[in-house]
Design an enzyme around this catalytic site. Structure first.
Site, PDB file in Angstrom:
ATOM      1  N   SER A 121       0.841  -1.202   0.000  1.00 11.38           N
ATOM      2  CA  SER A 121       0.000   0.000   0.000  1.00 11.38           C
ATOM      3  C   SER A 121       0.882   1.261   0.000  1.00 11.38           C
ATOM      4  CB  SER A 121      -0.953  -0.039   1.201  1.00 11.38           C
ATOM      5  OG  SER A 121      -1.958   0.944   1.092  1.00 11.38           O
ATOM      6  N   ASP A 247      -9.348  -3.352  -6.805  1.00 14.88           N
ATOM      7  CA  ASP A 247      -8.924  -2.748  -5.542  1.00 14.88           C
ATOM      8  C   ASP A 247      -9.859  -1.594  -5.184  1.00 14.88           C
ATOM      9  OD1 ASP A 247      -7.571  -1.318  -3.487  1.00 14.88           O
ATOM     10  OD2 ASP A 247      -5.650  -2.129  -4.159  1.00 14.88           O
ATOM     11  N   HIS A 276      -7.864  -4.988  -1.816  1.00 16.79           N
ATOM     12  CA  HIS A 276      -6.704  -4.252  -1.317  1.00 16.79           C
ATOM     13  C   HIS A 276      -6.008  -5.063  -0.227  1.00 16.79           C
ATOM     14  CE1 HIS A 276      -4.246  -0.705  -0.739  1.00 16.79           C
ATOM     15  NE2 HIS A 276      -4.416  -0.816   0.568  1.00 16.79           N
TER      16      HIS A 276
END
Length: 457
Positions: A121, A247, A276
């Site tokens: 991330s 995502d 995600h």
């Protein structure tokens, strides 16, 4: 084992170690150190936004890597990992100084150890930006970026667009506010504390906190300067990028497709599903697909001659357009078992070209055919036979004894909770649409049925 690393500006970074000997050595050692001549690979992990070494997905990845015989160190963001902020500098999505100092320190302490880096991330954005800034002059042998937001400005627009994205936006903002409360004295002095408290989105928090602390004029200025998409062209290290097309946080619109194809060092994998940092496998969601993909990529890279070796260059520049065209790949195929296979578009290398000229995964003169499953199996067999774990030492820092079995059980329990949480989110966010559809269908049926019933009476 927790190591407190002191940065050059006086800041403190928590380096949380997990060694192969911690899991399979049978005992914890406090005062032992990794020898200077050790060659066991080390994986440096950069967590996501407000995540640290206690996060379930970080633990899951770390335990899977040490099972291979490697050592793992989580480079926690400032103020996370159980330590306080000791300077007026906080981390942000583009702050690369900390990971640069940590990796340089590890390379200095263990010069013979191959260093690999994995970012998730926001950590992936920091990692790719760091790789692009450093070019050839970097001691990282290979890297992986999972669920990178790529373009923070596009991501900011996306996350406030729909109901599902707004839910994640509020959840992440709540995490940022919790992080700010841990360090309220400094935030109250350096930022707008009232604005932080009333923030309802990541953009609000960045306006009232990140921009003021990081000296950015506006939130958009911060997003433009810290986006890793503009640095991908200068990455000179073998890099695997995994971004799910569904995502809900990091949109596919931000993926730098052309830049990734133009850089022969980058392999871009874009599975249709995965969410995600999810990619759950099995009904009980006991494993994550991206962990297997990273394990395979790094293990094959470690057993191959394509690991990057540091080159000290005074002026590192981006790849010129004449040397890297879009049609030169790499392209990615995802096999039935979920593993990643890459293919290029050139001719097969003769083997006479020195590896020092590139140390890349795919040479531009590679053959235009996809690596078959049998070739993948051969790579894995070579890796398994060539790499024999030899770890009997621990870090020289103060150790935190912990029950490995209990940690594994906690990971399994948190994975189940995550699965049910994702199911709950899916039901609650899709129910209005389902309810509207059912109402429309049954409303039309009742219109045709009720007159017939009344006429029969």
């Amino acid at each position: 084992m927790l190591q407190i690393f002191c940065a050059s500006d006086g800041g403190s970074i928590a380096l949380d170690w997990l060694l192969h000997s911690d899991v399979f050595g049978g005992a914890f050692h406090v005062n032992d150190a990794i020898p200077k001549d050790d060659t066991t690979p080390i994986v440096v992990v950069i967590p996501g936004l407000t995540s640290d070494s206690t996060s379930a997905y970080i633990k899951h990845f770390a335990f899977n890597m040490v099972k291979r015989g490697w050592n793992v160190v989580v480079s926690n963001h400032r103020g996370l990992g159980g330590i306080s902020i000791t300077s007026d500098c906080f981390y942000n999505a583009g702050w690369t100084e900390d990971i640069r100092e940590v990796i340089d320190h590890l390379h200095h302490e263990y010069p013979l150890v191959p260093l690999f880096a994995v970012g998730t991330s926001i950590g992936a954005n920091i990692l790719v930006k760091y790789l692009g800034e450093s070019g050839e002059n970097i001691p990282v042998a290979g890297a992986v970026a999972i669920c990178n937001p790529w373009d923070l400005l596009i991501g900011d627009r996306f996350i406030s667009r729909r109901l599902v994205q707004k839910f994640y936006d509020m959840a992440l903002t709540s995490g940022l506010q919790g992080y700010a409360k841990l360090h309220q004295p400094r935030y109250s002095r350096l930022a707008d504390w009232e604005g932080i408290q009333k923030s309802r989105s990541i953009r609000d928090f960045d306006t009232y906190a990140t921009c003021l602390v990081g000296k950015f004029e506006t939130a958009d200025t911060y997003y433009r300067r810290c986006s890793s998409a503009s640095f991908i062209g200068n990455v000179a290290v073998p890099l695997l990028c995994v971004s799910a097309l569904d995502d809900p946080v990091c949109t596919r619109e931000a993926i730098p497709w052309d830049e990734c194809r133009a850089n022969k060092n980058v392999v871009l994998a874009t599975p249709q599903h995965g969410g995600h940092l999810a990619f759950f496998e099995g009904i009980a969601a006991k494993s994550l697909w991206w962990v297997r993909a990273v394990d395979e990529f790094l293990s094959i890279l470690h057993s191959s001659p394509f690991m990057h070796k540091q080159k000290k260059i005074q002026n590192s520049s981006s790849h010129s357009s004449s040397e890297s065209a879009i049609d030169q790949g790499p392209y990615v195929n995802i096999a039935k078992d979920g593993m990643v296979a890459a293919m290029g578009n050139g001719q097969t290398s003769t083997g006479k070209e020195p590896l020092s000229e590139g140390h890349n995964i795919h040479d531009k003169s590679s053959n235009n055919e996809m690596a078959s499953d049998s070739e993948q199996d051969e790579h894995m067999a070579t890796e398994n036979s060539a790499h024999v774990p030899n770890i009997s030492q621990t870090s020289k820092i103060a150790a935190k004894p912990r029950s490995v079995r209990k940690c594994l059980e906690n990971i399994s329990q948190q994975s189940k909770i995550s699965m049910w949480l994702m199911a709950y989110i899916a039901i609650t966010t899709s129910w209005p649409l389902v309810g509207s559809a059912l109402q429309f269908v049954f409303k039309n049926k009742f219109r045709s049925v009720l007159p017939a019933i009344l006429n029969g009476r």
